[in-house]
Design a protein around this motif. Structure first.
Motif, PDB file in Angstrom:
ATOM      1  N   ASN A  54      12.473 -15.614 -22.594  1.00  0.00           N
ATOM      2  CA  ASN A  54      11.987 -16.425 -23.573  1.00  0.00           C
ATOM      3  C   ASN A  54      12.113 -15.645 -24.894  1.00  0.00           C
ATOM      4  O   ASN A  54      11.440 -14.536 -25.254  1.00  0.00           O
ATOM      5  CB  ASN A  54      10.527 -16.995 -23.705  1.00  0.00           C
ATOM      6  CG  ASN A  54      10.053 -17.656 -24.966  1.00  0.00           C
ATOM      7  OD1 ASN A  54      10.986 -18.185 -25.910  1.00  0.00           O
ATOM      8  ND2 ASN A  54       8.547 -17.845 -24.986  1.00  0.00           N
ATOM      9  N   PRO A  59       5.469 -19.980 -26.765  1.00  0.00           N
ATOM     10  CA  PRO A  59       5.616 -20.183 -25.451  1.00  0.00           C
ATOM     11  C   PRO A  59       6.337 -21.204 -25.125  1.00  0.00           C
ATOM     12  O   PRO A  59       6.213 -22.050 -25.525  1.00  0.00           O
ATOM     13  CB  PRO A  59       4.144 -20.099 -25.022  1.00  0.00           C
ATOM     14  CG  PRO A  59       3.308 -20.675 -26.171  1.00  0.00           C
ATOM     15  CD  PRO A  59       4.169 -20.368 -27.581  1.00  0.00           C
ATOM     16  N   SER A  61       8.033 -22.978 -20.931  1.00  0.00           N
ATOM     17  CA  SER A  61       7.888 -22.964 -19.457  1.00  0.00           C
ATOM     18  C   SER A  61       9.230 -23.510 -18.796  1.00  0.00           C
ATOM     19  O   SER A  61      10.193 -24.240 -19.808  1.00  0.00           O
ATOM     20  CB  SER A  61       6.830 -23.867 -19.180  1.00  0.00           C
ATOM     21  OG  SER A  61       7.307 -25.260 -18.974  1.00  0.00           O
ATOM     22  N   ASP A  73       3.330 -20.460 -18.410  1.00  0.00           N
ATOM     23  CA  ASP A  73       3.554 -20.216 -19.717  1.00  0.00           C
ATOM     24  C   ASP A  73       4.425 -18.849 -19.822  1.00  0.00           C
ATOM     25  O   ASP A  73       3.812 -17.905 -19.553  1.00  0.00           O
ATOM     26  CB  ASP A  73       2.412 -20.285 -20.506  1.00  0.00           C
ATOM     27  CG  ASP A  73       1.810 -21.597 -20.413  1.00  0.00           C
ATOM     28  OD1 ASP A  73       2.337 -22.784 -19.786  1.00  0.00           O
ATOM     29  OD2 ASP A  73       0.732 -22.005 -21.333  1.00  0.00           O
ATOM     30  N   ALA A  75       5.327 -16.108 -22.388  1.00  0.00           N
ATOM     31  CA  ALA A  75       5.100 -15.766 -23.877  1.00  0.00           C
ATOM     32  C   ALA A  75       6.531 -15.290 -24.459  1.00  0.00           C
ATOM     33  O   ALA A  75       7.503 -15.015 -23.533  1.00  0.00           O
ATOM     34  CB  ALA A  75       4.136 -14.620 -23.910  1.00  0.00           C
ATOM     35  N   SER A  76       6.273 -14.745 -25.764  1.00  0.00           N
ATOM     36  CA  SER A  76       7.548 -14.201 -26.332  1.00  0.00           C
ATOM     37  C   SER A  76       8.058 -13.029 -25.578  1.00  0.00           C
ATOM     38  O   SER A  76       7.385 -12.272 -25.239  1.00  0.00           O
ATOM     39  CB  SER A  76       7.359 -13.868 -27.624  1.00  0.00           C
ATOM     40  OG  SER A  76       8.466 -13.547 -28.310  1.00  0.00           O
ATOM     41  N   GLN A  78       9.022 -12.617 -22.683  1.00  0.00           N
ATOM     42  CA  GLN A  78       8.477 -12.752 -21.091  1.00  0.00           C
ATOM     43  C   GLN A  78       9.559 -13.596 -20.471  1.00  0.00           C
ATOM     44  O   GLN A  78      10.374 -14.461 -20.691  1.00  0.00           O
ATOM     45  CB  GLN A  78       7.319 -13.527 -20.863  1.00  0.00           C
ATOM     46  CG  GLN A  78       6.627 -12.960 -19.452  1.00  0.00           C
ATOM     47  CD  GLN A  78       5.295 -13.882 -19.628  1.00  0.00           C
ATOM     48  OE1 GLN A  78       4.674 -14.314 -20.612  1.00  0.00           O
ATOM     49  NE2 GLN A  78       4.555 -13.755 -18.286  1.00  0.00           N
TER      50      GLN A  78
ATOM     51  N   THR B  65      -1.555 -25.143 -31.141  1.00  0.00           N
ATOM     52  CA  THR B  65      -1.088 -24.098 -30.526  1.00  0.00           C
ATOM     53  C   THR B  65       0.231 -23.648 -31.335  1.00  0.00           C
ATOM     54  O   THR B  65       0.281 -22.322 -31.879  1.00  0.00           O
ATOM     55  CB  THR B  65      -0.713 -24.084 -28.988  1.00  0.00           C
ATOM     56  OG1 THR B  65      -1.672 -24.677 -28.243  1.00  0.00           O
ATOM     57  CG2 THR B  65      -0.242 -22.960 -28.352  1.00  0.00           C
ATOM     58  N   ASP B  66       0.971 -24.384 -31.455  1.00  0.00           N
ATOM     59  CA  ASP B  66       2.605 -23.766 -32.374  1.00  0.00           C
ATOM     60  C   ASP B  66       2.323 -23.770 -33.609  1.00  0.00           C
ATOM     61  O   ASP B  66       2.652 -22.762 -34.022  1.00  0.00           O
ATOM     62  CB  ASP B  66       3.690 -24.959 -32.238  1.00  0.00           C
ATOM     63  CG  ASP B  66       4.040 -25.082 -30.839  1.00  0.00           C
ATOM     64  OD1 ASP B  66       3.584 -24.389 -29.744  1.00  0.00           O
ATOM     65  OD2 ASP B  66       4.884 -25.765 -30.472  1.00  0.00           O
ATOM     66  N   ALA B  69       0.307 -20.673 -34.244  1.00  0.00           N
ATOM     67  CA  ALA B  69       1.479 -19.416 -33.919  1.00  0.00           C
ATOM     68  C   ALA B  69       2.234 -19.148 -35.229  1.00  0.00           C
ATOM     69  O   ALA B  69       2.442 -17.905 -35.626  1.00  0.00           O
ATOM     70  CB  ALA B  69       2.120 -19.770 -32.847  1.00  0.00           C
TER      71      ALA B  69
END
Lengths: 107, 172
Positions: A54, A59, A61, A73, A75-76, A78, B65-66, B69
């Protein structure tokens, strides 16, 4: 017995500081960036390993409920790996952003 | 609809060139980015609290969430650049419009609430996308600010498509 031998060899290699045994098959990478899987369609041979990484700051999936594929999920920066065990096509999405779609074709 | 009107006015004024509208400064652009995100976070929180529709709830949670962020990224950047986001006519109009939208949503329940929330999300994300393309990216002078807005653009486009998907499911 054969399984035990492999385990013993792996334990010995680990004890000696050798690199871990790599999974068989060719490695492939799918980059998640700009809210897209790239490439969107990836063709692999059975036994090959695909790594999704990613590169977005949000995040994502890799999810295909029918194929019981779920990365959780990511993350950046990951990553997550999957090895195709049988032939066929798997359509997958990002569970968080379901407009993001990809296809795995195992031949 | 005042939020949408505010964005539309900004877009129209810029369509006629710099002689008719003053380009926003980087601190003002940062202020517009933060305000636009916060508006969608607040609407999302209201939707999560009110809706009983699973798809609407999941969409609203994702917006929280987004956009949180994005605002965290924006906060980190303005701190790094030592820039203070500034209010502008656009950010003030956005806030005023958002207040009206929230008042309208507070008066609705059930399927009516879901439709009004999602319809607004579709229109809002389309207008924000237009503002990014026509105003925010072209006028950002700092390369890192421009880069942040450019990186956010695909997320707004994906949110728009997601909102349309949910909108379509509500019509069935």
């Amino acid at each position: 017995m054969r399984g035990k031998s492999i385990l013993s060899a792996a334990a010995l290699a680990a004890a000696l500081g050798a690199p871990p045994v790599q999974p068989a098959g060719k490695p492939h990478t799918v980059t998640i960036e700009g809210m897209k899987f790239a490439p969107e369609r990836i063709e692999v041979a059975v036994g090959d390993t695909i790594t999704w990484i990613n590169k977005d700051f949000l995040p994502h999936s890799v999810t295909a409920p029918a194929a019981r594929l779920e990365s959780g999920d990511l993350a950046s920066n990951q990553s997550w790996k999957f090895s195709a065990r049988k032939k066929g096509e798997i359509d997958y999405i990002c569970r968080l952003h379901p407009v993001m779609r990809g296809v795995i074709v195992a031949k | 609809m005042k939020v949408l009107n505010a964005i539309a006015i900004v877009l129209l004024s810029f369509a006629f060139g710099p002689a008719h509208a003053q380009a926003p400064s980087d601190p003002q652009i940062a202020g517009i980015v933060v305000t636009a995100n916060q508006i969608d976070i607040d609407a999302g929180k209201l939707a999560v609290a009110n809706t009983k529709n699973n798809e609407v709830s999941k969409f609203a949670q994702q917006m929280i969430t987004d956009h949180t962020a994005v605002n965290n990224q924006a906060a980190a950047l303005v701190k790094k650049l030592n820039v203070k986001p500034e209010e502008s006519d656009t950010s003030r109009s956005l806030m005023g419009g958002a207040k009206d939208n929230m008042t309208k949503l507070h008066g609705l329940k059930g399927a009516e609430f879901d439709r009004a929330y999602i319809d607004h999300e579709v229109a809002y994300h389309q207008q924000v996308l237009d503002a990014i393309d026509k105003v925010l990216i072209p006028n950002s002078k700092n390369a890192e600010l421009k880069d942040l807005i450019t990186k956010v653009r695909p997320a707004i486009a994906a949110h728009l498509e997601h909102a349309k998907m949910v909108q379509s499911s509500l019509k069935k």
